[in-house]
Design a protein around this motif. Structure first.
Motif, PDB file in Angstrom:
ATOM      1  N   VAL A 189       0.835  -1.208   0.000  1.00 31.10           N
ATOM      2  CA  VAL A 189       0.000   0.000   0.000  1.00 31.10           C
ATOM      3  C   VAL A 189       0.872   1.262   0.000  1.00 31.10           C
ATOM      4  CG1 VAL A 189      -2.007  -1.094   1.049  1.00 31.10           C
ATOM      5  CG2 VAL A 189      -0.260  -0.107   2.524  1.00 31.10           C
ATOM      6  N   VAL A 190       2.085   1.148   0.514  1.00 26.10           N
ATOM      7  CA  VAL A 190       3.073   2.234   0.454  1.00 26.10           C
ATOM      8  C   VAL A 190       4.433   1.599   0.234  1.00 26.10           C
ATOM      9  CG1 VAL A 190       4.278   4.052   1.746  1.00 26.10           C
ATOM     10  CG2 VAL A 190       1.793   3.829   1.953  1.00 26.10           C
ATOM     11  N   LEU A 197      -5.562   2.009  -1.510  1.00 23.56           N
ATOM     12  CA  LEU A 197      -4.887   1.837  -2.797  1.00 23.56           C
ATOM     13  C   LEU A 197      -5.503   2.702  -3.904  1.00 23.56           C
ATOM     14  CD1 LEU A 197      -2.410   0.100  -3.332  1.00 23.56           C
ATOM     15  CD2 LEU A 197      -3.888  -1.631  -4.356  1.00 23.56           C
ATOM     16  N   GLU A 218      -6.460   5.947  -6.195  1.00 23.47           N
ATOM     17  CA  GLU A 218      -5.519   6.902  -6.791  1.00 23.47           C
ATOM     18  C   GLU A 218      -5.310   8.142  -5.922  1.00 23.47           C
ATOM     19  OE1 GLU A 218      -4.848   9.373 -10.966  1.00 23.47           O
ATOM     20  OE2 GLU A 218      -6.311   7.737 -10.868  1.00 23.47           O
ATOM     21  N   GLN A 262      -5.531   8.606  -2.641  1.00 28.81           N
ATOM     22  CA  GLN A 262      -4.701   8.305  -1.468  1.00 28.81           C
ATOM     23  C   GLN A 262      -3.260   7.995  -1.875  1.00 28.81           C
ATOM     24  OE1 GLN A 262      -8.096   9.132  -0.508  1.00 28.81           O
ATOM     25  NE2 GLN A 262      -8.253   7.083  -1.446  1.00 28.81           N
ATOM     26  N   GLN A 263      -3.105   7.351  -3.021  1.00 25.06           N
ATOM     27  CA  GLN A 263      -1.764   7.015  -3.493  1.00 25.06           C
ATOM     28  C   GLN A 263      -0.988   8.263  -3.935  1.00 25.06           C
ATOM     29  OE1 GLN A 263      -0.030   3.927  -3.561  1.00 25.06           O
ATOM     30  NE2 GLN A 263      -1.644   3.589  -2.063  1.00 25.06           N
ATOM     31  N   VAL A 289       0.769   9.760  -0.927  1.00 21.68           N
ATOM     32  CA  VAL A 289       1.780   8.961  -0.229  1.00 21.68           C
ATOM     33  C   VAL A 289       3.072   9.747  -0.022  1.00 21.68           C
ATOM     34  CG1 VAL A 289       3.366   7.012  -0.523  1.00 21.68           C
ATOM     35  CG2 VAL A 289       0.916   6.657  -0.788  1.00 21.68           C
ATOM     36  N   SER A 323       4.512   5.561  -3.925  1.00 28.42           N
ATOM     37  CA  SER A 323       3.343   4.776  -4.303  1.00 28.42           C
ATOM     38  C   SER A 323       3.768   3.507  -5.035  1.00 28.42           C
ATOM     39  CB  SER A 323       2.414   5.583  -5.212  1.00 28.42           C
ATOM     40  OG  SER A 323       1.363   4.753  -5.703  1.00 28.42           O
ATOM     41  N   ARG A 325       1.778   1.919  -6.957  1.00 28.09           N
ATOM     42  CA  ARG A 325       1.022   1.883  -8.212  1.00 28.09           C
ATOM     43  C   ARG A 325       1.861   2.470  -9.339  1.00 28.09           C
ATOM     44  NH1 ARG A 325      -5.385   2.930  -7.967  1.00 28.09           N
ATOM     45  NH2 ARG A 325      -4.855   3.402 -10.149  1.00 28.09           N
TER      46      ARG A 325
END
Length: 353
Positions: free
Chosen positions: A136-137, A288, A290, A292-293, A296, A304, A306
């Motif tokens: 998640v991070v 997860l 977008e 919140q990512q 990060v 991130s 992602r």
């Protein structure tokens, strides 16, 4: 492993979380209980001043869903051990911890298969092949030093053996803290094998203050000058440096080699037989997502996982600069997880810990 709010905060939140989940053990039909999700996590993502990535994510999640997040934190190994003890009466809904402890949690049957929305945008190395956990991070292992006291910062492992570091150096406990375990992983890699790494750590013990279950507790000591050097990780230490101006992040190298590091992601999974499975899935999806990512780096000081999220904020630029010139290697986490107890036992023998 990590990893970095104060123990008193963790104790209070832990008590609240345990009390809240215990009230739902009779069947979980109460409306208040249905609006709860309990997270067990390695430390590092919750700010000491309520300004960390977790703080914002949890607040935004509750505002959007009405679901209250009960939070319990500790060392990476400690959180997995607690979940194991509670396996017959599960209390946690979501577990977030570092490698190799997330792999151990999976091996111990603690995690249910669930692929959060957006996990298809996460590289294979940052998620379980069987679908039980996803980063998640993202994060990287590193060291910190006191910039004020060390005008010329260390660059090599060998320098840490110097007498000036006696009782001014400390690293968190392998097998208990994620970053402490990561120190073993890096030493074995940099020195070219377990025996060579243990021989070095035996010498280093002459300067080592002693064990620490939490890596996060070391940064304030470095900032104040009680310690000159300690282990850590980029995300946690970068975030802490905003309130601790004397922290400098560095990556030890062996001799004339290159400084090295490796990814040390916060990996989240849905706990099997969780009391609030649906809420746990919603929280993992939210983490997860977008928006919140993209926060990060700017809020959490991390990276991130992602591949489609390319942060360009000032913190993302600064973090890229921190990592510039560092050679990244990829540990065999399955091997580390399988042999961790052997590594820890060998470390204890070498250092007399």
């Amino acid at each position: 492993m990590r990893k970095h709010t104060l123990t008193t905060v963790a104790a209070v939140t832990g008590s609240l979380a345990l009390a809240a989940t215990l009230t739902g053990c009779g069947g979980g039909t109460a409306a208040a209980d249905e609006k709860t999700v309990t997270v067990y996590s390695a430390d590092g993502l919750k700010g000491e001043n309520g300004d960390g990535w977790y703080d914002k994510v949890f607040k935004d999640f509750t505002k959007k869903t009405g679901i209250k997040v009960e939070y319990v934190e500790g060392g990476s190994g400690e959180m997995v051990q607690r979940a194991v003890r509670e396996k017959v009466n599960t209390q946690a809904d979501v577990l977030v911890t570092l490698p190799p402890f997330i792999q151990q949690a999976d091996e111990k049957g603690l995690l249910a298969k669930y692929a959060p929305k957006g996990s298809d945008r996460v590289d294979g190395a940052d998620k379980a092949a069987n679908g039980t956990w996803t980063a998640v991070v993202n994060n990287y292992f590193g060291f910190i030093h006191n910039k004020k006291e060390l005008k010329t910062p260390p660059t090599t492992w060998e320098q840490l053996l110097d007498a000036q570091y006696k009782n001014k150096l400390q690293y968190s406990t392998p097998g208990v803290a994620g970053d402490g375990t990561a120190l073993l992983v890096k030493a074995i890699h940099d020195f070219g094998g377990k025996e060579q790494a243990m021989a070095y750590l035996k010498k280093l013990q002459a300067n080592n203050v002693g064990p620490s279950a939490s890596t996060g507790k070391l940064a304030p000591k470095v900032d104040k000058g009680e310690l000159l050097v300690a282990n850590g990780d980029v995300q946690m230490n970068y975030a802490q440096a905003k309130d601790m101006p004397n922290l400098g992040i560095w990556f030890p190298k062996k001799g004339s080699g290159k400084p090295t590091s490796f990814a040390l992601p916060y990996a989240g999974g849905l706990v099997k037989n969780a009391p609030h499975t649906a809420n746990g899935k919603k929280l993992l999806d939210f983490m997860l997502a977008e928006k919140q990512q993209r926060e990060v780096s700017s809020v959490g000081g991390g990276f991130s996982p992602r591949t489609d999220v390319k942060a360009t904020d000032a913190d993302a630029v600064a973090l890229a600069k921190v990592m510039d010139g560092v050679e990244i290697f990829e540990p065999d986490w399955d091997d580390v997880a399988e042999n961790l107890q052997t590594y820890v036992d060998d470390w204890k023998t070498a250092t007399g810990s």
